[in-house]
Write a protein that holds these residues in place. Structure first.
Motif, PDB file in Angstrom:
ATOM      1  N   ILE A   1       0.964  -1.301  -0.098  1.00  0.00           N
ATOM      2  CA  ILE A   1       0.004   0.110  -0.074  1.00  0.00           C
ATOM      3  C   ILE A   1       0.900   1.398   0.013  1.00  0.00           C
ATOM      4  CG2 ILE A   1      -1.455   1.368   1.410  1.00  0.00           C
ATOM      5  CD1 ILE A   1      -2.761  -1.182   2.455  1.00  0.00           C
ATOM      6  N   ARG A   2       1.953   1.254   0.830  1.00  0.00           N
ATOM      7  CA  ARG A   2       2.899   2.506   0.863  1.00  0.00           C
ATOM      8  C   ARG A   2       3.326   2.639  -0.328  1.00  0.00           C
ATOM      9  NH1 ARG A   2       4.822   1.160   5.471  1.00  0.00           N
ATOM     10  NH2 ARG A   2       6.789   0.156   4.603  1.00  0.00           N
ATOM     11  N   LYS A   3       3.900   1.527  -0.854  1.00  0.00           N
ATOM     12  CA  LYS A   3       4.618   1.690  -2.266  1.00  0.00           C
ATOM     13  C   LYS A   3       3.833   2.150  -3.414  1.00  0.00           C
ATOM     14  CE  LYS A   3       7.515  -0.908  -5.393  1.00  0.00           C
ATOM     15  NZ  LYS A   3       7.917  -2.616  -5.755  1.00  0.00           N
ATOM     16  N   SER A   4       2.346   1.704  -3.373  1.00  0.00           N
ATOM     17  CA  SER A   4       1.467   2.025  -4.273  1.00  0.00           C
ATOM     18  C   SER A   4       1.232   3.648  -4.353  1.00  0.00           C
ATOM     19  CB  SER A   4       0.327   1.169  -4.304  1.00  0.00           C
ATOM     20  OG  SER A   4       0.506  -0.141  -4.599  1.00  0.00           O
ATOM     21  N   GLN A   5       0.921   4.239  -3.007  1.00  0.00           N
ATOM     22  CA  GLN A   5       0.895   5.614  -2.613  1.00  0.00           C
ATOM     23  C   GLN A   5       1.836   6.339  -3.042  1.00  0.00           C
ATOM     24  OE1 GLN A   5      -0.362   5.448   1.497  1.00  0.00           O
ATOM     25  NE2 GLN A   5      -2.571   5.527   0.936  1.00  0.00           N
ATOM     26  N   GLU A   6       3.053   5.958  -2.687  1.00  0.00           N
ATOM     27  CA  GLU A   6       4.402   6.788  -2.972  1.00  0.00           C
ATOM     28  C   GLU A   6       4.505   6.881  -4.801  1.00  0.00           C
ATOM     29  OE1 GLU A   6       6.326   8.727  -1.240  1.00  0.00           O
ATOM     30  OE2 GLU A   6       4.726   8.185   0.072  1.00  0.00           O
ATOM     31  N   ALA A   7       4.323   5.868  -5.308  1.00  0.00           N
ATOM     32  CA  ALA A   7       4.035   5.597  -6.902  1.00  0.00           C
ATOM     33  C   ALA A   7       3.207   6.728  -7.547  1.00  0.00           C
ATOM     34  CB  ALA A   7       3.867   4.199  -7.430  1.00  0.00           C
ATOM     35  N   MET A   8       2.112   6.652  -6.666  1.00  0.00           N
ATOM     36  CA  MET A   8       0.992   7.614  -7.169  1.00  0.00           C
ATOM     37  C   MET A   8       1.384   9.162  -7.264  1.00  0.00           C
ATOM     38  SD  MET A   8      -2.592   5.680  -6.315  1.00  0.00           S
ATOM     39  CE  MET A   8      -2.093   4.869  -4.775  1.00  0.00           C
ATOM     40  N   LYS A   9       1.879   9.245  -5.785  1.00  0.00           N
ATOM     41  CA  LYS A   9       2.273  10.562  -5.569  1.00  0.00           C
ATOM     42  C   LYS A   9       3.352  11.145  -6.646  1.00  0.00           C
ATOM     43  CE  LYS A   9       1.348  10.222  -0.539  1.00  0.00           C
ATOM     44  NZ  LYS A   9       1.671  10.005   0.676  1.00  0.00           N
ATOM     45  N   THR A  10       4.569  10.460  -6.656  1.00  0.00           N
ATOM     46  CA  THR A  10       5.566  10.790  -7.709  1.00  0.00           C
ATOM     47  C   THR A  10       4.956  10.809  -9.128  1.00  0.00           C
ATOM     48  OG1 THR A  10       7.078   9.373  -6.194  1.00  0.00           O
ATOM     49  CG2 THR A  10       7.783   9.744  -8.750  1.00  0.00           C
ATOM     50  N   ALA A  11       3.885  10.026  -9.480  1.00  0.00           N
ATOM     51  CA  ALA A  11       3.327  10.035 -10.676  1.00  0.00           C
ATOM     52  C   ALA A  11       2.829  11.501 -10.959  1.00  0.00           C
ATOM     53  CB  ALA A  11       2.389   9.070 -10.977  1.00  0.00           C
TER      54      ALA A  11
ATOM     55  N   ASP B   1      -3.651   8.874 -16.750  1.00  0.00           N
ATOM     56  CA  ASP B   1      -2.202   9.263 -16.781  1.00  0.00           C
ATOM     57  C   ASP B   1      -1.562   8.809 -15.524  1.00  0.00           C
ATOM     58  OD1 ASP B   1      -2.643  10.649 -19.202  1.00  0.00           O
ATOM     59  OD2 ASP B   1      -3.051  12.365 -18.377  1.00  0.00           O
ATOM     60  N   ILE B   2      -2.017   9.160 -14.397  1.00  0.00           N
ATOM     61  CA  ILE B   2      -1.546   8.734 -13.183  1.00  0.00           C
ATOM     62  C   ILE B   2      -1.374   7.430 -13.041  1.00  0.00           C
ATOM     63  CG2 ILE B   2      -1.694   8.786 -10.570  1.00  0.00           C
ATOM     64  CD1 ILE B   2      -3.347  11.599 -11.017  1.00  0.00           C
ATOM     65  N   SER B   3      -2.627   6.631 -13.423  1.00  0.00           N
ATOM     66  CA  SER B   3      -2.405   5.142 -13.279  1.00  0.00           C
ATOM     67  C   SER B   3      -1.168   4.699 -14.157  1.00  0.00           C
ATOM     68  CB  SER B   3      -3.808   4.610 -13.886  1.00  0.00           C
ATOM     69  OG  SER B   3      -3.612   3.032 -13.958  1.00  0.00           O
TER      70      SER B   3
ATOM     71  N   ARG C   1       1.577   6.094 -15.290  1.00  0.00           N
ATOM     72  CA  ARG C   1       2.735   6.594 -15.084  1.00  0.00           C
ATOM     73  C   ARG C   1       3.283   5.728 -13.649  1.00  0.00           C
ATOM     74  NH1 ARG C   1       6.086  11.051 -15.693  1.00  0.00           N
ATOM     75  NH2 ARG C   1       4.963  11.062 -17.789  1.00  0.00           N
ATOM     76  N   ALA C   2       2.101   5.565 -12.614  1.00  0.00           N
ATOM     77  CA  ALA C   2       2.406   4.853 -11.322  1.00  0.00           C
ATOM     78  C   ALA C   2       2.660   3.556 -11.356  1.00  0.00           C
ATOM     79  CB  ALA C   2       1.290   5.449 -10.207  1.00  0.00           C
ATOM     80  N   ASP C   3       2.017   2.888 -12.610  1.00  0.00           N
ATOM     81  CA  ASP C   3       1.913   1.153 -12.863  1.00  0.00           C
ATOM     82  C   ASP C   3       0.860   0.717 -11.901  1.00  0.00           C
ATOM     83  OD1 ASP C   3       2.176  -0.915 -14.196  1.00  0.00           O
ATOM     84  OD2 ASP C   3       4.303  -1.584 -13.189  1.00  0.00           O
ATOM     85  N   VAL C   4      -0.026   1.569 -11.639  1.00  0.00           N
ATOM     86  CA  VAL C   4      -1.167   0.903 -10.625  1.00  0.00           C
ATOM     87  C   VAL C   4      -2.500   1.001 -11.477  1.00  0.00           C
ATOM     88  CG1 VAL C   4       0.089   1.356  -8.369  1.00  0.00           C
ATOM     89  CG2 VAL C   4      -1.562   3.033  -9.579  1.00  0.00           C
ATOM     90  N   SER C   5      -3.353   0.322 -11.084  1.00  0.00           N
ATOM     91  CA  SER C   5      -4.830   0.475 -12.027  1.00  0.00           C
ATOM     92  C   SER C   5      -5.670   1.711 -11.316  1.00  0.00           C
ATOM     93  CB  SER C   5      -5.387  -0.757 -11.386  1.00  0.00           C
ATOM     94  OG  SER C   5      -5.998  -1.066 -10.095  1.00  0.00           O
ATOM     95  N   ARG C   6      -6.467   1.992 -12.103  1.00  0.00           N
ATOM     96  CA  ARG C   6      -7.346   3.085 -11.675  1.00  0.00           C
ATOM     97  C   ARG C   6      -8.022   3.076 -10.525  1.00  0.00           C
ATOM     98  NH1 ARG C   6      -9.490   6.917 -15.915  1.00  0.00           N
ATOM     99  NH2 ARG C   6     -11.469   6.467 -14.858  1.00  0.00           N
TER     100      ARG C   6
ATOM    101  N   ASP D   1     -10.226  11.630  -6.032  1.00  0.00           N
ATOM    102  CA  ASP D   1      -9.877  11.802  -7.391  1.00  0.00           C
ATOM    103  C   ASP D   1      -8.601  12.433  -7.381  1.00  0.00           C
ATOM    104  OD1 ASP D   1     -10.158  14.415  -6.046  1.00  0.00           O
ATOM    105  OD2 ASP D   1     -12.328  14.637  -6.924  1.00  0.00           O
ATOM    106  N   LYS D   2      -8.024  13.265  -8.272  1.00  0.00           N
ATOM    107  CA  LYS D   2      -6.876  13.488  -8.610  1.00  0.00           C
ATOM    108  C   LYS D   2      -6.384  14.525  -7.632  1.00  0.00           C
ATOM    109  CE  LYS D   2      -7.534  16.658 -12.507  1.00  0.00           C
ATOM    110  NZ  LYS D   2      -7.179  16.881 -13.977  1.00  0.00           N
ATOM    111  N   PHE D   3      -7.540  15.488  -7.444  1.00  0.00           N
ATOM    112  CA  PHE D   3      -7.478  16.736  -6.492  1.00  0.00           C
ATOM    113  C   PHE D   3      -7.352  16.050  -4.938  1.00  0.00           C
ATOM    114  CE2 PHE D   3     -10.260  17.966 -10.133  1.00  0.00           C
ATOM    115  CZ  PHE D   3      -9.590  19.124 -10.415  1.00  0.00           C
TER     116      PHE D   3
END
Length: 192
Positions: A8-18, A35-37, A39-44, A53-55
């Motif tokens: 979970i932490r890794k996915s959240q960090e990937a989304m933030k970085t993306a 786009d975020i999905s 770049r972060a290599d995670v599903s929507r 949401d993105k906001f």
């Protein structure tokens, strides 16, 4: 921590970085969840499990950094002089360069700029309220204007530093900005 917690932490960090990387490339309004999905290599679906949401993602990311800055200020205590406090800020900014450059130097950073300014205004007001003679007193009209001016100046200097690719080391910036703050605040709002 369990493996699930790490994932979970890794996915959240990937989304933030993306979202940060994407903000460097284009306006935040143009960024999609897809786009975020990608770049972060995670599903929507994974994104929506953690954020509305993105906001919401951006808001939580900003709040995380503001909270960390507030903790830095609190840990420095009232004994720190202006240069020490500013050095802590600039070291933090340098270690999180990608985030702050995206927020301050890109299109779409106006929301962050307002939150950033509010953080500095609160810190300056806190210094005034920490003074023994300032307890239980509101700011006078003149002091409120002074604090607004200095807060906007701090944010302006930070923006300049990021937009110009960190032309000076954090220690130099701390010395210059700390000196300016000391000259403008020390008489009215001493730290100690």
């Amino acid at each position: 921590m369990s493996k699930m917690d790490r994932r979970i932490r890794k996915s959240q960090e990937a989304m933030k970085t993306a979202v940060i990387e994407l903000m460097i490339e284009k306006n935040f309004d143009q960024i999609t969840i897809q786009d975020i999905s990608d770049r972060a290599d995670v599903s929507r679906r994974t994104i929506y499990l953690h954020y509305t949401d993105k906001f919401d993602l951006l808001d939580k990311l900003i709040e995380e950094h503001i909270d960390e800055l507030r903790e830095l200020c609190d840990s420095a205590g009232n004994d720190a002089d202006y240069m020490e406090a500013v050095l802590l800020w600039f070291k933090y900014f340098e270690s999180h360069y990608l985030f702050f450059s995206a927020m301050l130097a890109s299109k779409g950073g106006s929301f962050f700029r307002n939150r950033f300014l509010e953080f500095f205004l609160q810190e300056l007001k806190k210094k005034e309220n920490d003074m023994p003679e300032g307890n239980n007193q509101g700011l006078t009209d003149g002091e409120d204007i002074d604090i607004q001016f200095l807060g906007a100046a701090i944010v302006g200097v930070m923006e300049w530093w990021f937009k110009n690719g960190k032309p000076h080391a954090p220690s130099f910036m701390a010395q210059r900005l700390g000196s300016l703050l000391e000259r403008n605040l020390e008489a009215d709002f001493p730290l100690a």
